[in-house]
Design a protein around this motif. Structure first.
Motif, PDB file in Angstrom:
ATOM      1  N   HIS A 164       0.842  -1.197   0.000  1.00  0.00           N
ATOM      2  CA  HIS A 164       0.000   0.000   0.000  1.00  0.00           C
ATOM      3  C   HIS A 164       0.880   1.249   0.000  1.00  0.00           C
ATOM      4  N   THR A 166      -0.614   4.234  -1.369  1.00  0.00           N
ATOM      5  CA  THR A 166      -1.591   5.262  -1.727  1.00  0.00           C
ATOM      6  C   THR A 166      -1.244   6.573  -1.040  1.00  0.00           C
ATOM      7  N   TRP A 187      -0.636  -0.781  -4.631  1.00  0.00           N
ATOM      8  CA  TRP A 187      -1.474   0.420  -4.660  1.00  0.00           C
ATOM      9  C   TRP A 187      -0.602   1.666  -4.680  1.00  0.00           C
ATOM     10  N   ASN A 189      -2.272   4.717  -5.877  1.00  0.00           N
ATOM     11  CA  ASN A 189      -3.251   5.762  -6.173  1.00  0.00           C
ATOM     12  C   ASN A 189      -2.881   7.073  -5.477  1.00  0.00           C
ATOM     13  N   TYR A 213      -2.199  -0.357  -9.311  1.00  0.00           N
ATOM     14  CA  TYR A 213      -3.235   0.667  -9.414  1.00  0.00           C
ATOM     15  C   TYR A 213      -2.635   2.014  -9.031  1.00  0.00           C
TER      16      TYR A 213
END
Length: 517
Positions: A164, A166, A187, A189, A213
């Motif tokens: 993660h 993000t 991730w 984003n 992503y």
């Protein structure tokens, strides 16, 4: 259960537990250490330093049965080299500053049985997780900076589930994930990743079980996914990718099980390189590209669907040489100024455009490619559009003629004019009628001399056909001989007939050989 638990204490002098074995949990919550803490090579039940401030923490090669809690700590570098934490590592909201050229968090070959949670961490000097292992890794809303090399170094990292990042902010050295393995999703984003020395995201040979992503991510320094393997999709919609050494996205040899999405507002400054990549789903090209500097390179790539319709500003070049694409979705407005098509293989073109429009697509190649014309003609024939196929073949000969030597070029012009290289056979009949009419008029005005007195009556049209068509024998040419100024008309007509017959035979042979393939 016995335990050591201090809250708000001030500890002066060194806390030295190197090589110690402590069988009770230790907690120093919101404490202040005026000297470094040394836990190296120790065996501990659990350690809690939540909210404490300390100049530095040396916890190399420690073994912790439970959790290592370093959330909200403020201080210098934290070292966890080759440490083994059976539980979780907590670094949420920690603020670490490295006073030397090393990393603020130094944890190469760290092994974490649970997760490494570092939400909103501040690490001036960056994080080194080279060769580390964890069940999950969370760096959401973190702020990392480092002047040289990667601010987040995760080469050889092994994460069982998700990574993660993000809203992560990385400034200076970027992110390095060479040879890393992520079992779940990666991730990115709304992350902001800047590098001034190399790739902003350098992840050659990265393995991701799920997808990447990076919606609304801002990358300055390019993304390197050379030979990466992605189990699902790569989503870079609405993002901004700025190149490193002209490469905004560099992914030769990458394998993507689903889609690569660069549309929905994505802005790319630099090249997108996907040579020999395999994208089993849909490749959505960037919505906006810097036309002066950007190109899309798909040489020898394998793509399920190439979607070019979402582009507002086309790249300067799209190289599809040797690529294998199941379907191409495009329109004349989406075509870049230069498209290289030699060796391209495709099964479907959407929408189905008439041949004259598709020829404009072929004409954007810098060099003549017979394969590109043959493939398009074959595609039209498979759909039953024979007239379009003939138009493409005719255009192929015309373009090839431009690079031929002068004699071949002149003969090409003659074939084109007379029979359209065999794809316009009706022209031969028109030329035959015109030439026959002309010759008949000439010899009606000045009849030829009979060879013998008891020969057949003179028929101007039959005589003209007999002279023009070398395989026809109507008896007129043997019975009459042109004389005077009309003799040259007979010779010229015979030569024209031979040339016309030759071009018809050559053209029809070429057409039949193409149709039989």
């Amino acid at each position: 259960m016995p335990r050591l638990h201090l809250i708000g204490a001030t500890i002066t002098g060194n806390l030295q537990l190197s090589h110690a074995t402590v069988e009770i949990p230790m907690a120093f919550v919101d404490c202040h250490f005026d000297s470094s803490v040394d836990l190296s090579d120790s065996s501990l039940r659990s350690v809690d330093l939540t909210g404490s401030s300390l100049p530095a923490l040396n916890a190399d090669r420690i073994r912790v049965e439970g959790d290592l809690k370093l959330a909200r700590i403020v201080g210098g570098a934290v070292s966890l080299f080759r440490s083994n934490i059976s539980g979780d590592v907590w670094l949420n909201h920690a603020e670490l500053v490295s006073e030397d050229p090393g990393y603020a968090l130094r944890a190469p070959q760290l092994h974490v049985g649970g997760g490494l949670y570092a939400r909103a961490i501040r690490a001036s000097g960056g994080i080194n997780l080279w060769g580390a292992q964890a069940f999950t890794l969370e760096l959401v809303k973190g702020r990392l900076s480092r002047e040289s090399y990667a601010a987040l170094r995760c080469d050889g990292l092994r994460v069982v589930q998700d990574l993660h990042c993000t809203e992560l902010s990385v400034d200076g050295g970027g992110i390095s994930l060479f040879g890393a393995s992520i079992g779940g999703q990666f991730w990115l984003n709304q992350a902001v990743v800047h590098s001034y020395t190399g790739w902003a995201v350098s992840a050659p040979s990265l393995r991701v079980g799920g997808g990447i992503y990076g919606n609304a991510v801002r990358v300055r320094g390019g993304v390197n996914l050379f030979a990466a393997s992605i189990g699902e999709s790569i989503e870079f919609s609405g993002c901004s990718l700025t190149a490193h050494k002209n490469h905004a996205l560099h992914a030769p040899g990458a394998h993507i099980e689903a889609n690569l999405n660069l549309s929905s507002g994505t802005s790319v400054t630099g090249d997108v390189t996907l040579q020999r990549a395999e994208i089993k789903g849909t490749l959505h090209l960037p919505t906006s590209a810097s036309a002066d500097t950007s190109s899309v390179d798909l040489q020898h790539a394998t793509v399920g669907v190439l979607d070019m319709r979402s582009t507002n500003t086309q790249p300067s070049t799209c190289d599809l040489r040797g690529a294998t694409i199941e379907r191409i979705d495009d329109s004349p407005d989406s075509w870049p100024p230069q498209i290289e098509l030699d060796g391209l293989t495709y099964q479907e073109l959407r929408p189905l455009l008439p041949a004259p429009q598709r020829l404009a697509w072929l004409n954007r190649s810098s060099e003549y490619s017979p394969h590109a014309y043959e493939r398009l003609a074959t595609y039209y024939r498979q759909l039953g559009h024979d007239d379009d196929a003939h138009t493409v073949q005719l255009a192929r000969h015309r373009r090839r003629r431009g690079s031929a030597q002068l004699p071949a070029r002149l003969w090409g012009y003659f074939e084109d004019l007379t029979v359209g290289y065999g794809y316009r056979p009706g022209r031969a009949l028109g030329w035959l009628i015109a030439l026959t009419t002309l010759v008949a008029i000439v010899f009606t005005a000045v009849p030829p001399q009979p060879v013998r007195a008891n020969g057949p009556a003179f028929q101007p049209v039959a005589f003209a056909l007999d002279v023009i068509l070398p395989i026809l024998d109507l008896g007129q040419e043997k019975a009459f001989t042109p004389s005077g100024n009309t003799a040259w008309v007979g010779w010229a007509s015979a030569i024209a007939g031979w040339l016309l017959a030759t071009t018809v035979i050559a053209g029809l042979t070429r057409r039949l050989s193409r149709s039989g393939r």
